[in-house]
Design an enzyme around this catalytic site. Structure first.
Site, short mmCIF file in Angstrom:
data_model
loop_
_atom_site.label_atom_id
_atom_site.label_comp_id
_atom_site.label_asym_id
_atom_site.label_seq_id
_atom_site.Cartn_x
_atom_site.Cartn_y
_atom_site.Cartn_z
N CYS A 76 0.89 -1.17 0.00
CA CYS A 76 0.00 0.00 0.00
C CYS A 76 0.92 1.21 0.00
O CYS A 76 1.54 1.52 1.03
CB CYS A 76 -0.90 -0.01 1.23
SG CYS A 76 -1.82 1.54 1.45
N CYS A 225 -5.80 5.30 -3.47
CA CYS A 225 -5.07 4.04 -3.41
C CYS A 225 -3.70 4.30 -4.04
O CYS A 225 -3.61 4.58 -5.23
CB CYS A 225 -5.81 2.94 -4.15
SG CYS A 225 -4.89 1.38 -4.25
#
Length: 319
Positions: A76, A225
């Site tokens: 991430c 994201c």
């Protein structure tokens, strides 16, 4: 069980962050913590859970990221910047190699991208076009700007791992209902895509700006994201919509980052790692619920600095 945490965000992608180096829990227990703390109906909320863990070998520390459903992601990149900041402050360093689930990433303390905004530069990759390694049956070994028959969509996608899997398509306008529909098909883990994938609709605003909207695996429709922004940057260069080596402003509903990709499939992102508040919280591991939250410190100046940057940029205007 009581945890100390920092509520943080990278480009609007928000998380509780825990220094887990001395906490001994099983993977299943950490999944329960993630579901409890990331629950938007609870006192903390977030797109997932970030953990600072011990590194090994040539890495200075490690990151674990769990989605809001408890599943562990390969990476991430928005969260990595936040973990990097905690690692820098914990170990008194300004650069590191970080162990991720299946790869490593280089992180460096960067000049602030705006006054009062803590900046981190991260280099991830190489991006992979080998969809079979996901594993996925997309109709071809490499999918670059091509229709994927199993999606039942006329959209042309590029399949790229960053190292988590992404399906990126470029659109004139972003139809969120369509994005959610395709995202939910991938989220169902069909036989042709057993480990699911993130899906992004991307608008090229000009030669140096793109806007990304993502349905994130294990999360759903999300305002931000980081790995999707990286995958979209690489896909835009690979398909000739932007140029390799050009620094792009990549925006989303949550904020923005600066990103560039090279022909050898490395992606560099410079963005924020913003602290919002620090707290302690009780978690019932059996019920997977978060209880009493005690805020011990607020970072109002950082929150205001980021808000000023996001309001003055292109965040949220690309849809």
């Amino acid at each position: 069980m009581k945890f100390s945490l920092i509520k943080c965000h990278g480009s609007g992608n928000d998380f509780p962050l825990i220094d887990a180096r001395a906490i001994d829990l099983t993977d299943d227990q950490w999944a329960s913590v993630a579901r409890a703390l990331a629950d938007r109906r609870g006192p903390v909320g977030g797109d997932g859970l970030l953990l600072l863990k011990q590194g090994g070998g040539d890495t200075q520390f490690a990151m674990v990221m769990r989605n809001s459903d408890g599943s562990e992601a390969e990476t991430c990149l928005n969260g990595l910047r936040c973990v990097a900041r905690l690692g820098f402050e914990t170990f008194g360093i300004d650069r590191a190699t970080v162990q991720l689930k299946t790869s490593t990433a280089a992180v460096t303390r960067a000049d602030s991208i705006a006054p009062g905004v803590y900046g981190v530069r991260e280099v991830a990759g190489p991006a992979s076009l080998d969809a079979a390694a996901w594993p996925a049956d997309l109709g071809a070994a490499r999918v670059v700007d091509a229709v994927i028959p199993a999606l039942a969509s006329d959209r042309r996608f590029t399949a790229v791992a960053m190292p988590n899997p992404h399906l990126v398509t470029f659109v004139e306008t972003i139809d969120e209902a369509e994005l959610i529909g395709i995202g939910e098909r991938c989220e169902a883990a069909p036989a042709w895509l057993p480990n699911r994938a993130n899906v992004s609709f991307v608008r090229v605003l000009d030669a140096e700006r793109i806007f990304v909207r993502t349905f994130e695996r294990g999360v759903g429709l999300t305002d931000s994201c980081g790995s999707a922004m990286a995958a979209s940057t690489y896909a835009a260069c690979l398909t000739g919509r932007t140029r390799f080596g050009t620094e792009l402003t990549v925006t989303n509903r949550g904020g923005l980052v600066k990103a560039s990709a090279t022909e050898d499939a490395m992606v560099t992102i410079t963005g924020n790692a913003t602290w919002e508040w620090a707290a302690t919280v009780e978690v019932d591991l059996t019920r997977e619920t978060a209880g009493e939250l005690v805020v011990t410190r607020r970072y109002d100046d950082e929150v205001a600095a980021w808000a000023g940057l996001a309001a003055g940029g292109d965040a949220g205007r690309g849809g």
